[in-house]
Design a protein around this motif. Structure first.
Motif, PDB file in Angstrom:
ATOM      1  N   ILE A 125       0.814  -1.223   0.000  1.00  0.00           N
ATOM      2  CA  ILE A 125       0.000   0.000   0.000  1.00  0.00           C
ATOM      3  C   ILE A 125       0.840   1.262   0.000  1.00  0.00           C
ATOM      4  O   ILE A 125       0.593   2.170  -0.793  1.00  0.00           O
ATOM      5  CB  ILE A 125      -0.973  -0.023   1.195  1.00  0.00           C
ATOM      6  N   TYR A 126       1.841   1.353   0.847  1.00  0.00           N
ATOM      7  CA  TYR A 126       2.556   2.624   1.029  1.00  0.00           C
ATOM      8  C   TYR A 126       3.686   2.778   0.014  1.00  0.00           C
ATOM      9  O   TYR A 126       4.854   2.857   0.369  1.00  0.00           O
ATOM     10  CB  TYR A 126       3.092   2.711   2.454  1.00  0.00           C
ATOM     11  N   ALA A 127       3.330   2.817  -1.267  1.00  0.00           N
ATOM     12  CA  ALA A 127       4.334   2.888  -2.323  1.00  0.00           C
ATOM     13  C   ALA A 127       3.844   3.778  -3.455  1.00  0.00           C
ATOM     14  O   ALA A 127       2.643   3.985  -3.633  1.00  0.00           O
ATOM     15  CB  ALA A 127       4.641   1.490  -2.847  1.00  0.00           C
ATOM     16  N   TYR A 128       4.794   4.279  -4.236  1.00  0.00           N
ATOM     17  CA  TYR A 128       4.491   5.162  -5.364  1.00  0.00           C
ATOM     18  C   TYR A 128       4.715   4.458  -6.699  1.00  0.00           C
ATOM     19  O   TYR A 128       4.241   4.902  -7.734  1.00  0.00           O
ATOM     20  CB  TYR A 128       5.371   6.421  -5.285  1.00  0.00           C
ATOM     21  N   ASP A 129       5.429   3.365  -6.682  1.00  0.00           N
ATOM     22  CA  ASP A 129       5.787   2.596  -7.863  1.00  0.00           C
ATOM     23  C   ASP A 129       5.732   1.125  -7.462  1.00  0.00           C
ATOM     24  O   ASP A 129       5.557   0.800  -6.278  1.00  0.00           O
ATOM     25  CB  ASP A 129       7.200   3.002  -8.315  1.00  0.00           C
ATOM     26  N   GLN A 130       5.899   0.236  -8.420  1.00  0.00           N
ATOM     27  CA  GLN A 130       5.788  -1.191  -8.116  1.00  0.00           C
ATOM     28  C   GLN A 130       7.100  -1.764  -7.591  1.00  0.00           C
ATOM     29  O   GLN A 130       8.172  -1.444  -8.096  1.00  0.00           O
ATOM     30  CB  GLN A 130       5.403  -1.983  -9.375  1.00  0.00           C
ATOM     31  N   GLY A 131       6.966  -2.629  -6.608  1.00  0.00           N
ATOM     32  CA  GLY A 131       8.100  -3.406  -6.141  1.00  0.00           C
ATOM     33  C   GLY A 131       8.267  -4.642  -7.010  1.00  0.00           C
ATOM     34  O   GLY A 131       7.521  -4.858  -7.978  1.00  0.00           O
ATOM     35  N   TYR A 132       9.229  -5.475  -6.654  1.00  0.00           N
ATOM     36  CA  TYR A 132       9.592  -6.584  -7.530  1.00  0.00           C
ATOM     37  C   TYR A 132       8.498  -7.649  -7.648  1.00  0.00           C
ATOM     38  O   TYR A 132       8.211  -8.143  -8.746  1.00  0.00           O
ATOM     39  CB  TYR A 132      10.908  -7.212  -7.065  1.00  0.00           C
ATOM     40  N   ASN A 133       7.878  -8.016  -6.521  1.00  0.00           N
ATOM     41  CA  ASN A 133       6.814  -9.020  -6.570  1.00  0.00           C
ATOM     42  C   ASN A 133       5.678  -8.568  -7.478  1.00  0.00           C
ATOM     43  O   ASN A 133       5.107  -9.360  -8.236  1.00  0.00           O
ATOM     44  CB  ASN A 133       6.265  -9.291  -5.165  1.00  0.00           C
ATOM     45  N   ALA A 134       5.338  -7.281  -7.386  1.00  0.00           N
ATOM     46  CA  ALA A 134       4.261  -6.738  -8.206  1.00  0.00           C
ATOM     47  C   ALA A 134       4.590  -6.842  -9.682  1.00  0.00           C
ATOM     48  O   ALA A 134       3.756  -7.248 -10.505  1.00  0.00           O
ATOM     49  CB  ALA A 134       3.992  -5.277  -7.819  1.00  0.00           C
ATOM     50  N   LEU A 135       5.815  -6.479 -10.054  1.00  0.00           N
ATOM     51  CA  LEU A 135       6.217  -6.493 -11.457  1.00  0.00           C
ATOM     52  C   LEU A 135       6.206  -7.910 -12.030  1.00  0.00           C
ATOM     53  O   LEU A 135       5.779  -8.125 -13.175  1.00  0.00           O
ATOM     54  CB  LEU A 135       7.607  -5.873 -11.605  1.00  0.00           C
ATOM     55  N   GLU A 136       6.669  -8.879 -11.253  1.00  0.00           N
ATOM     56  CA  GLU A 136       6.656 -10.256 -11.737  1.00  0.00           C
ATOM     57  C   GLU A 136       5.229 -10.750 -11.940  1.00  0.00           C
ATOM     58  O   GLU A 136       4.939 -11.464 -12.908  1.00  0.00           O
ATOM     59  CB  GLU A 136       7.414 -11.168 -10.774  1.00  0.00           C
ATOM     60  N   ALA A 137       4.333 -10.365 -11.042  1.00  0.00           N
ATOM     61  CA  ALA A 137       2.922 -10.749 -11.192  1.00  0.00           C
ATOM     62  C   ALA A 137       2.298 -10.063 -12.412  1.00  0.00           C
ATOM     63  O   ALA A 137       1.518 -10.675 -13.149  1.00  0.00           O
ATOM     64  CB  ALA A 137       2.145 -10.392  -9.924  1.00  0.00           C
ATOM     65  N   MET A 138       2.648  -8.803 -12.625  1.00  0.00           N
ATOM     66  CA  MET A 138       2.143  -8.076 -13.797  1.00  0.00           C
ATOM     67  C   MET A 138       2.644  -8.721 -15.082  1.00  0.00           C
ATOM     68  O   MET A 138       1.925  -8.771 -16.085  1.00  0.00           O
ATOM     69  CB  MET A 138       2.570  -6.613 -13.720  1.00  0.00           C
ATOM     70  N   ALA A 139       3.872  -9.229 -15.076  1.00  0.00           N
ATOM     71  CA  ALA A 139       4.413  -9.905 -16.257  1.00  0.00           C
ATOM     72  C   ALA A 139       3.585 -11.129 -16.613  1.00  0.00           C
ATOM     73  O   ALA A 139       3.490 -11.513 -17.787  1.00  0.00           O
ATOM     74  CB  ALA A 139       5.866 -10.305 -16.009  1.00  0.00           C
ATOM     75  N   LYS A 140       2.972 -11.754 -15.612  1.00  0.00           N
ATOM     76  CA  LYS A 140       2.134 -12.931 -15.845  1.00  0.00           C
ATOM     77  C   LYS A 140       0.686 -12.560 -16.168  1.00  0.00           C
ATOM     78  O   LYS A 140      -0.147 -13.437 -16.397  1.00  0.00           O
ATOM     79  CB  LYS A 140       2.170 -13.846 -14.610  1.00  0.00           C
ATOM     80  N   GLY A 141       0.404 -11.244 -16.148  1.00  0.00           N
ATOM     81  CA  GLY A 141      -0.938 -10.797 -16.503  1.00  0.00           C
ATOM     82  C   GLY A 141      -1.897 -10.680 -15.341  1.00  0.00           C
ATOM     83  O   GLY A 141      -3.116 -10.620 -15.535  1.00  0.00           O
ATOM     84  N   LYS A 142      -1.364 -10.635 -14.113  1.00  0.00           N
ATOM     85  CA  LYS A 142      -2.224 -10.452 -12.941  1.00  0.00           C
ATOM     86  C   LYS A 142      -2.607  -8.976 -12.791  1.00  0.00           C
ATOM     87  O   LYS A 142      -1.859  -8.087 -13.218  1.00  0.00           O
ATOM     88  CB  LYS A 142      -1.504 -10.897 -11.659  1.00  0.00           C
ATOM     89  N   VAL A 143      -3.742  -8.732 -12.163  1.00  0.00           N
ATOM     90  CA  VAL A 143      -4.111  -7.366 -11.780  1.00  0.00           C
ATOM     91  C   VAL A 143      -3.575  -7.148 -10.371  1.00  0.00           C
ATOM     92  O   VAL A 143      -3.993  -7.821  -9.433  1.00  0.00           O
ATOM     93  CB  VAL A 143      -5.633  -7.156 -11.808  1.00  0.00           C
ATOM     94  N   VAL A 144      -2.640  -6.208 -10.234  1.00  0.00           N
ATOM     95  CA  VAL A 144      -1.921  -6.041  -8.976  1.00  0.00           C
ATOM     96  C   VAL A 144      -2.306  -4.730  -8.290  1.00  0.00           C
ATOM     97  O   VAL A 144      -2.306  -3.671  -8.921  1.00  0.00           O
ATOM     98  CB  VAL A 144      -0.396  -6.077  -9.203  1.00  0.00           C
TER      99      VAL A 144
END
Length: 379
Positions: free
Chosen positions: A285-304
């Motif tokens: 929650i307390y972020a302005y950009d994506q961290g690593y876990n988020a980016l890997e999930a986005m690469a797989k097509g997840k809604v993060v």
């Protein structure tokens, strides 16, 4: 080039290594694996005396002799490999505390790397003196210190983060910055506090191995699967308490339409396996950009649900909800966004597809590796 990557927190250095090797460079990672996450490294240093009875011995030893035997053990292991840690064209520290040690032992390691290699560079990645001081001075709109400011966590429980601004931490920060040739940020959360620093050279987005992480198109969306991975050590810092409250309401509201997967403190390999089947992932929650876990999930097509603030949208020229959902510290807002996705499953498909395209365009590991090479060769 011959490159040494020091430390690992999120698989960033492993993906960067893969990209650099694709470009023909020789790369070595030395790291501790980052506790329970157990990330791979070519030279793995083990943290000792951190749990159980051995931790009690460690505390007693520190009281009697003022020596941290965990730090000493890591330092001893490092220097056993010293012959394999010299002659590199570029050394990159993943953080100003790449092995999470400070003081004399840390200085010995940094001095050795500086004297025996051509250049030493630093990533602004994870908590450090500058970013925590920036948060403590309330220069962010919200930050990892927001739960502390709001009274959810007392000073004692937040000691590890607040200690980043102690006199000892400041001295460590200064010593490291005397040795490095440049500093770059891994995402916009670190651009903000570093943007006026004399050694700061800007943002290089996190590298994602888009060949290893395959896009997984959604075939059935009768039941929306929501994944929530919890790191108990950072429970409030990541906003997991707010996510859990929102999920409880969603479970009550859509009991027949959703399945919620919640896990805690899993090693990286197990964590990835668990969320593969999910459609939606709650990251932080307390972020302005994506961290690593988020980016890997986005690469797989997840809604993060992650950091996607206006600074991020402006930098990449994106619209709100285009590639991910900005996760705010507001339970009602999270419920509203989750409800919107559950009631409009076509949006899940659309955002997931956009997310994959975004990763391919801006985070591809070979493109990012090339940007690092440019920085290292210039400096």
């Amino acid at each position: 080039m011959k490159i040494l990557l020091v430390g690992e927190y999120s698989r960033l250095h492993n993906s960067l290594k893969e990209g650099l090797q694709k470009l023909g460079h020789e790369v070595t990672i030395i790291a501790t694996g980052d506790y329970f996450k157990n990330f791979p490294a070519d030279i793995k240093l083990s943290r000792k005396y951190d749990t159980g009875f051995l931790k009690k011995i460690k505390v007693l030893f520190f009281i009697l002799f003022r020596i941290d035997i965990t730090q000493q053990a890591i330092t001893n292991q490092f220097f056993k490999h010293k012959n394999n840690l010299i002659g590199y064209d570029a050394v990159q520290l993943i953080n100003e505390r790449p092995f999470n040690i400070m003081g004399k032992n840390a200085y010995l390691i940094i001095d050795f790397l500086k004297k025996n290699n051509k250049t030493v560079h630093l990533l602004a990645c994870g908590t450090d003196y500058i970013s925590v001081k920036f948060a403590l001075d309330k220069k962010y709109r919200y930050s990892i210190l927001t739960p502390y400011f709001n009274g959810k966590i007392n000073k004692s429980a937040y000691r590890n983060i607040l200690n980043y601004t102690s006199e000892k931490s400041f001295q460590h920060h200064q010593e490291v910055f005397k040795k490095i040739d440049s500093v770059t940020a891994s995402d916009i959360d670190y651009v903000l506090p570093y943007q006026n620093h004399s050694k700061f050279l800007g943002l290089i987005p996190n590298p994602i191995n888009t060949e290893k992480l395959k896009f997984i198109p959604f075939t059935k969306l009768e039941k929306i699967i929501i994944f929530h991975g919890i790191n108990r050590n950072n429970y409030y810092k990541k906003g997991n308490d707010i996510f859990e409250k929102a999920l409880q309401k969603i479970k009550e509201k859509y009991s027949n339409k959703v399945e919620i997967l919640s896990v805690s403190n899993l090693p990286y390999s197990e964590y990835i396996e668990k969320y593969n089947q999910a459609h939606v992932l709650l990251d932080q929650i307390y972020a302005y950009d994506q961290g690593y876990n988020a980016l890997e999930a986005m690469a797989k097509g997840k809604v993060v649900f992650t950091g996607a603030e206006k600074e991020f949208l402006k930098y990449y020229n994106l619209q709100e909800n285009e590639v991910c959902i900005n996760a705010l510290p507001d339970i009602n807002y999270l419920i509203e966004k989750l409800s919107w996705l559950i009631e409009n499953p076509s949006e899940i498909k659309k955002i997931g597809e956009n997310a994959r395209k975004f990763i391919e365009e801006h985070h591809d590991y070979k493109k990012i590796a090339s940007k690092y090479i440019d920085i290292w060769m210039t400096n």
